[in-house]
Design an enzyme around this catalytic site. Structure first.
Site, PDB file in Angstrom:
ATOM      1  N   ASN A   7      -1.639  -2.326  -1.360  1.00  0.00           N
ATOM      2  CA  ASN A   7      -1.335  -1.248  -0.417  1.00  0.00           C
ATOM      3  C   ASN A   7      -0.292  -0.348  -1.083  1.00  0.00           C
ATOM      4  O   ASN A   7       0.865  -0.732  -1.221  1.00  0.00           O
ATOM      5  CB  ASN A   7      -0.785  -1.867   0.876  1.00  0.00           C
ATOM      6  CG  ASN A   7      -0.576  -0.840   1.961  1.00  0.00           C
ATOM      7  OD1 ASN A   7      -0.670   0.373   1.717  1.00  0.00           O
ATOM      8  ND2 ASN A   7      -0.281  -1.305   3.159  1.00  0.00           N
ATOM      9  N   ARG A  88      -5.979  -0.446   0.081  1.00  0.00           N
ATOM     10  CA  ARG A  88      -5.969   0.091   1.439  1.00  0.00           C
ATOM     11  C   ARG A  88      -5.909   1.619   1.367  1.00  0.00           C
ATOM     12  O   ARG A  88      -5.050   2.172   0.682  1.00  0.00           O
ATOM     13  CB  ARG A  88      -4.743  -0.429   2.183  1.00  0.00           C
ATOM     14  CG  ARG A  88      -4.639   0.162   3.549  1.00  0.00           C
ATOM     15  CD  ARG A  88      -3.374  -0.255   4.240  1.00  0.00           C
ATOM     16  NE  ARG A  88      -3.338   0.332   5.554  1.00  0.00           N
ATOM     17  CZ  ARG A  88      -2.226   0.700   6.178  1.00  0.00           C
ATOM     18  NH1 ARG A  88      -1.060   0.515   5.590  1.00  0.00           N
ATOM     19  NH2 ARG A  88      -2.278   1.226   7.369  1.00  0.00           N
ATOM     20  N   HIS A 177      -5.490   1.864  11.871  1.00  0.00           N
ATOM     21  CA  HIS A 177      -5.272   0.410  12.027  1.00  0.00           C
ATOM     22  C   HIS A 177      -6.587  -0.364  12.131  1.00  0.00           C
ATOM     23  O   HIS A 177      -6.627  -1.477  12.657  1.00  0.00           O
ATOM     24  CB  HIS A 177      -4.463   0.076  13.303  1.00  0.00           C
ATOM     25  CG  HIS A 177      -3.070   0.582  13.317  1.00  0.00           C
ATOM     26  ND1 HIS A 177      -2.463   1.048  14.466  1.00  0.00           N
ATOM     27  CD2 HIS A 177      -2.139   0.694  12.344  1.00  0.00           C
ATOM     28  CE1 HIS A 177      -1.231   1.422  14.196  1.00  0.00           C
ATOM     29  NE2 HIS A 177      -1.000   1.222  12.910  1.00  0.00           N
ATOM     30  N   ARG A 236       6.876   8.435  17.221  1.00  0.00           N
ATOM     31  CA  ARG A 236       5.799   9.404  17.503  1.00  0.00           C
ATOM     32  C   ARG A 236       5.565   9.501  18.999  1.00  0.00           C
ATOM     33  O   ARG A 236       5.639   8.493  19.712  1.00  0.00           O
ATOM     34  CB  ARG A 236       4.488   8.962  16.849  1.00  0.00           C
ATOM     35  CG  ARG A 236       4.515   8.955  15.360  1.00  0.00           C
ATOM     36  CD  ARG A 236       3.133   8.552  14.813  1.00  0.00           C
ATOM     37  NE  ARG A 236       3.290   7.964  13.512  1.00  0.00           N
ATOM     38  CZ  ARG A 236       2.597   6.918  13.072  1.00  0.00           C
ATOM     39  NH1 ARG A 236       1.674   6.362  13.826  1.00  0.00           N
ATOM     40  NH2 ARG A 236       2.805   6.438  11.871  1.00  0.00           N
ATOM     41  N   GLU A 379      -4.082  -7.810   7.477  1.00  0.00           N
ATOM     42  CA  GLU A 379      -4.896  -6.754   6.877  1.00  0.00           C
ATOM     43  C   GLU A 379      -5.209  -7.068   5.413  1.00  0.00           C
ATOM     44  O   GLU A 379      -6.266  -6.736   4.913  1.00  0.00           O
ATOM     45  CB  GLU A 379      -4.157  -5.410   7.001  1.00  0.00           C
ATOM     46  CG  GLU A 379      -4.123  -4.919   8.438  1.00  0.00           C
ATOM     47  CD  GLU A 379      -2.958  -4.008   8.748  1.00  0.00           C
ATOM     48  OE1 GLU A 379      -1.802  -4.486   8.681  1.00  0.00           O
ATOM     49  OE2 GLU A 379      -3.194  -2.831   9.045  1.00  0.00           O
TER      50      GLU A 379
END
Ligand code: ADP
Length: 392
Positions: A7, A88, A177, A236, A379
């Protein structure tokens, strides 16, 4: 077979090396502050964590150090043992509904989509280019955060804007996600012992999203064109009345860059509480009697409940609700408030199980109409699995 899961961020590189198909982690770690002063890396081998300070000018250098560590620690005898590297990638747009093997066309599409993920897609390309030099014998693949959501119907992913904006400008819901939502929904199906399930998966971390998953396929998700849609997040805002944007730009004289920065970095839990984007600080604030932290938490939880209720109706019922990611796995108070907010659907908390942390566990009571589980996300293993599937 050894598969590396990677990643890449603009100044970081996280990795895990797996023995596949056993899914055994041989080494994991992260290089930080690449291209910035005071760079360092940490690696974990056999449960032991080592931190080293080192000059890291670029990602290629980081990969070279990783190779040295693999050889020096006898994790591999030769680089050729690493058969595949999975990367990723945050944004795959409408191009990719599954993981793919890297070629020049794939790289140019990832590059083309950079406008939608300006911090992430360019960094992934930097990582892939470095891998091509340092690991010339490995098969390189990319795993997209958006791919799992490509099964949404047009009526779900379109915005009610001029119809041709989707084909002309790519304006539509892509979600994010996806790798995490896919991992926990697969695991939930294993727990439930069937594949024809209706699941609501809640990935609640600093970034947060909820998906409705029917028979293993995503039918809706809360993030949109970008990750700033749906839930209230650390910093956010999530869903807002779109007209607030031109209104406040006019009133406060903000540029597009400034409003974007405020909505992504100064809103959410941070914006409301005025304290922090980190839910642990919000929980501490609540304990200390800070009213704005109480308010931020209430708004955060309310939005999650709203989405679960919406997806419950859309799915036509629900076999299980899954909590995952930093807050979903660790914050018992957040989970409890969400489950209590769903009592009209017959959801009941199991206080003892719910007080456990970071473990796979059923957190709802035996007689809860919808079982709720914590499933820690993974992940990295999904990236390794997809890469292994191309090679085995
Ligand atoms: P991201 O990957 O989006 O950066 P994470 O999934 O790592 O986010 O989640 C980060 C969030 O998880 C932070 O708000 C943090 O406070 C929260 N978190 C992590 N550990 C705990 C904990 N023990 N209790 C409560 N919240 C936690």
């Amino acid at each position: 077979m050894k598969i590396l899961s990677v990643n890449t961020g603009s100044s970081s590189l996280k990795f895990q090396l797996y023995e596949m198909p056993e899914e055994k982690v041989l080494i994991s770690g992260v290089f930080e502050r690449i291209g910035i002063k005071e760079s360092f890396y940490t690696i974990k081998i056999n449960g032991e964590k080592i931190k080293k300070e080192v000059d890291l000018e670029n990602h290629k250098q980081a990969f070279k150090i990783l190779v040295d560590e693999l050889l020096n620690n006898n994790i591999v005898d030769s680089l050729k043992e690493i058969k595949g590297i999975g990367n990723r990638v945050v944004q795959g747009g409408s191009y990719f509904d599954s993981s793919v093997v890297v070629d020049e066309e794939v790289i140019s599409k990832i590059d083309e989509l950079s406008a939608l993920a300006p911090l992430h897609n360019p960094a992934a390309i930097v990582g892939i280019r470095a891998e091509q030099e340092v690991f010339p014998n490995a098969l390189l693949t990319v795993v997209f955060d958006t791919a799992f959501h490509q099964t949404m119907e047009e009526e779900t992913y379109l915005y009610a804007l001029p119809y041709d904006w989707c084909s002309k400008y790519g304006i539509r819901k892509y979600g994010a996600h996806g790798t995490s939502h896919k991992y926990v929904s697969l695991r939930a199906n294993e727990i439930l012992g069937k594949n024809d399930t209706k699941l609501i998966t809640c990935h609640i971390g600093n970034g947060a999203s909820i998906s409705a998953v029917k028979n293993g396929k995503c039918i809706n998700t809360s993030m949109g064109l970008t990750p700033n849609a749906g839930l209230i997040m650390g910093s956010r805002c999530g869903d807002i009345d779109a007209t607030i944007v031109p209104y406040i730009m006019d009133k406060a004289g903000l540029s597009t860059k400034e409003i974007d920065n405020i909505m992504n970095k100064q809103s959410g839990l941070l914006g409301i509480s005025g304290v922090s984007s980190d839910s642990r600080d919000i929980e501490q604030g609540i304990e200390d009697g800070n009213e704005r932290c109480v308010l931020a938490h209430k708004m955060f939880v309310r939005r999650i409940i709203d989405y679960i209720a919406k997806y419950y109706v859309e799915l036509g019922g629900c076999d299980a609700i899954i909590f995952t990611a930093g807050i979903g796995e660790n914050s018992k108070d957040t989970r409890k408030d969400i489950m209590n907010g769903l009592s009209v659907l017959g959801v009941k908390v199991d206080d003892e199980n719910n007080s456990l942390r970071g473990k796979e566990v059923r957190v709802s009571a035996e007689d809860s109409k919808i079982p709720c589980y914590v499933i820690p996300t993974d992940e990295e293993v999904m990236i390794a699995r997809d890469t292994y599937d191309f090679i085995k």
